[in-house]
Design a protein around this motif. Structure first.
Motif, PDB file in Angstrom:
ATOM      1  N   SER A 196       0.828  -1.207   0.000  1.00 26.12           N
ATOM      2  CA  SER A 196       0.000   0.000   0.000  1.00 26.12           C
ATOM      3  C   SER A 196       0.858   1.250   0.000  1.00 26.12           C
ATOM      4  CB  SER A 196      -0.921   0.013   1.226  1.00 26.12           C
ATOM      5  OG  SER A 196      -1.864  -1.031   1.158  1.00 26.12           O
ATOM      6  N   PHE A 197       0.340   2.306  -0.620  1.00 23.13           N
ATOM      7  CA  PHE A 197       1.036   3.588  -0.726  1.00 23.13           C
ATOM      8  C   PHE A 197       0.033   4.713  -0.523  1.00 23.13           C
ATOM      9  CE2 PHE A 197       3.097   0.429  -3.332  1.00 23.13           C
ATOM     10  CZ  PHE A 197       4.442   0.564  -3.011  1.00 23.13           C
TER      11      PHE A 197
ATOM     12  N   ASN B  33      -3.680   3.680  -1.766  1.00 24.22           N
ATOM     13  CA  ASN B  33      -3.768   2.704  -2.862  1.00 24.22           C
ATOM     14  C   ASN B  33      -3.115   1.402  -2.431  1.00 24.22           C
ATOM     15  OD1 ASN B  33      -4.960   4.557  -4.542  1.00 24.22           O
ATOM     16  ND2 ASN B  33      -3.161   4.902  -5.811  1.00 24.22           N
ATOM     17  N   THR B  34      -3.701   0.288  -2.829  1.00 23.22           N
ATOM     18  CA  THR B  34      -3.113  -1.026  -2.568  1.00 23.22           C
ATOM     19  C   THR B  34      -2.894  -1.727  -3.900  1.00 23.22           C
ATOM     20  OG1 THR B  34      -4.244  -1.187  -0.441  1.00 23.22           O
ATOM     21  CG2 THR B  34      -3.380  -3.224  -1.366  1.00 23.22           C
ATOM     22  N   TYR B  35      -1.707  -2.333  -4.054  1.00 23.32           N
ATOM     23  CA  TYR B  35      -1.336  -3.019  -5.294  1.00 23.32           C
ATOM     24  C   TYR B  35      -0.936  -4.457  -4.995  1.00 23.32           C
ATOM     25  CZ  TYR B  35      -0.539   1.882  -6.648  1.00 23.32           C
ATOM     26  OH  TYR B  35      -0.659   3.229  -6.870  1.00 23.32           O
ATOM     27  N   ILE B  36      -0.932  -5.282  -6.046  1.00 18.92           N
ATOM     28  CA  ILE B  36      -0.330  -6.617  -5.976  1.00 18.92           C
ATOM     29  C   ILE B  36       1.026  -6.533  -6.654  1.00 18.92           C
ATOM     30  CG2 ILE B  36      -0.477  -9.002  -6.760  1.00 18.92           C
ATOM     31  CD1 ILE B  36      -3.487  -8.799  -6.623  1.00 18.92           C
TER      32      ILE B  36
ATOM     33  N   THR C 214      -5.712  -3.122  -6.247  1.00 15.03           N
ATOM     34  CA  THR C 214      -6.715  -3.933  -5.541  1.00 15.03           C
ATOM     35  C   THR C 214      -7.518  -3.137  -4.522  1.00 15.03           C
ATOM     36  OG1 THR C 214      -5.129  -4.607  -3.848  1.00 15.03           O
ATOM     37  CG2 THR C 214      -5.302  -6.000  -5.806  1.00 15.03           C
ATOM     38  N   GLY C 215      -7.190  -1.874  -4.349  1.00 16.96           N
ATOM     39  CA  GLY C 215      -7.948  -1.057  -3.407  1.00 16.96           C
ATOM     40  C   GLY C 215      -7.592   0.403  -3.538  1.00 16.96           C
TER      41      GLY C 215
END
Length: 306
Positions: A112-113, A206-209, A165-166
């Motif tokens: 997440s960032f 923000n959330t990433y994979i 993802t978010g």
């Protein structure tokens, strides 16, 4: 006289019954010919939602109102991710859905960032999107490829198709589009742009994979310059999920993300589609090279990592 009246009445009744029966038959035949069964949502579906059987219903519609790209079989829709909001009155058109994973695979993790509306491409990034990641250098960097051509580079693309993802608000709510799309005949890109201009809330996280290599690329990019997010045409077929570019590996090997190095040399050719800059000439003082083709212009803003 009475018999003639009775006979006339019976004749009229028989004729009226025949006409009514014929009208009902024609109406039923017309209904069967001009209508069809399709699938629609039971409620509005927001960007990033995964389609489940409980979210779908069957409905009979006029054949003339059917959209050619709409999916009419429920089993073909299950597990798809919604790209743009779908109102309960809409058919599920293929370009508005995609087979995008929302959970990490083997060797992947959630990262997440912190972000804001500007960083999220004017608040257009949503759960389920895939973004490209660019690095903008504070000062133009000289990059010499294997042929000896010197490029003056302002920005480079280091990651393609990074899964989002978010996108959360400060209150922890997922950012969604405030309205659905009009069921009118418009180009997919136009409809997509209209939908993304109606965000409900301001993003903070923000959330990433990411795989380990992708996380390393993101981190090194942040050290070497400013991270920029680019939102590509999400109606187009998707490529690899969250993959670093070959250019990143070349630049990493050349230690290009060290700010104190104004010029680096690569062992291979420079992909002009993954840079923002132009060939300025020979590194050995030769003749000036032809300008490199301009890359696709990304929609981008700075992202602040946590």
């Amino acid at each position: 006289m009475q018999k003639a009246w009775i006979a006339g009445t019976i004749g009229c009744l028989l004729m009226g019954g025949s006409v009514a029966g014929y009208w009902q038959f024609m109406k039923h035949t017309e209904f069967r010919v001009q209508t069809m069964e399709t699938v629609k949502p039971v409620r509005m579906l927001h960007s990033g939602e995964v389609v489940q059987a409980s979210l779908l219903r069957k409905e009979i519609i006029p054949a003339a109102a059917h959209q050619a790209e709409a999916v009419t079989q429920m089993e073909d829709l299950l597990g798809k991710t919604v790209l743009v909001p779908l109102a309960s009155s809409e058919e599920l058109v293929a370009w508005k859905l995609d087979d995008r994973k929302m959970v990490p695979g083997e060797g992947e993790r959630y990262f997440s960032f912190r972000t804001d509306a500007a960083a999220n491409v004017n608040n257009m990034v949503r759960r389920g999107d895939r973004v490209d990641v660019w690095v903008e250098f504070d000062q133009p960097k000289g990059v010499t490829d294997a042929s000896g051509t010197l490029f003056t580079v302002g920005a480079v693309k280091i990651i393609e198709g990074l899964p989002v993802t978010g996108v959360k608000t400060p209150e922890g709510q997922e950012i969604a589009d405030a309205g659905g799309l009009e069921t009118v005949v418009e180009p997919a890109r136009s409809q997509y742009g209209q939908a993304r201009s109606k965000a409900a809330g301001k993003p903070e996280l923000n959330t990433y994979i990411m795989s380990d290599e992708v996380f390393e690329a993101y981190s090194l990019g942040g050290l070497g310059g400013k991270i920029k997010l680019a939102l590509p045409d999400l109606t187009a077929p998707t490529g690899p999920s969250g993959a670093v570019t070959p250019l990143f590996r070349q630049l990493k090997e050349a230690d290009a993300f060290t700010k104190t190095k104004p010029q680096v040399r690569l062992n291979g050719e420079l992909d002009s589609k993954q840079i923002s800059g132009a060939a300025s000439g020979s590194a050995n003082g030769g003749s000036t090279a032809e300008p490199a083709p301009a890359p696709e212009a990304p929609i981008a803003t700075e992202v602040t990592t946590r």
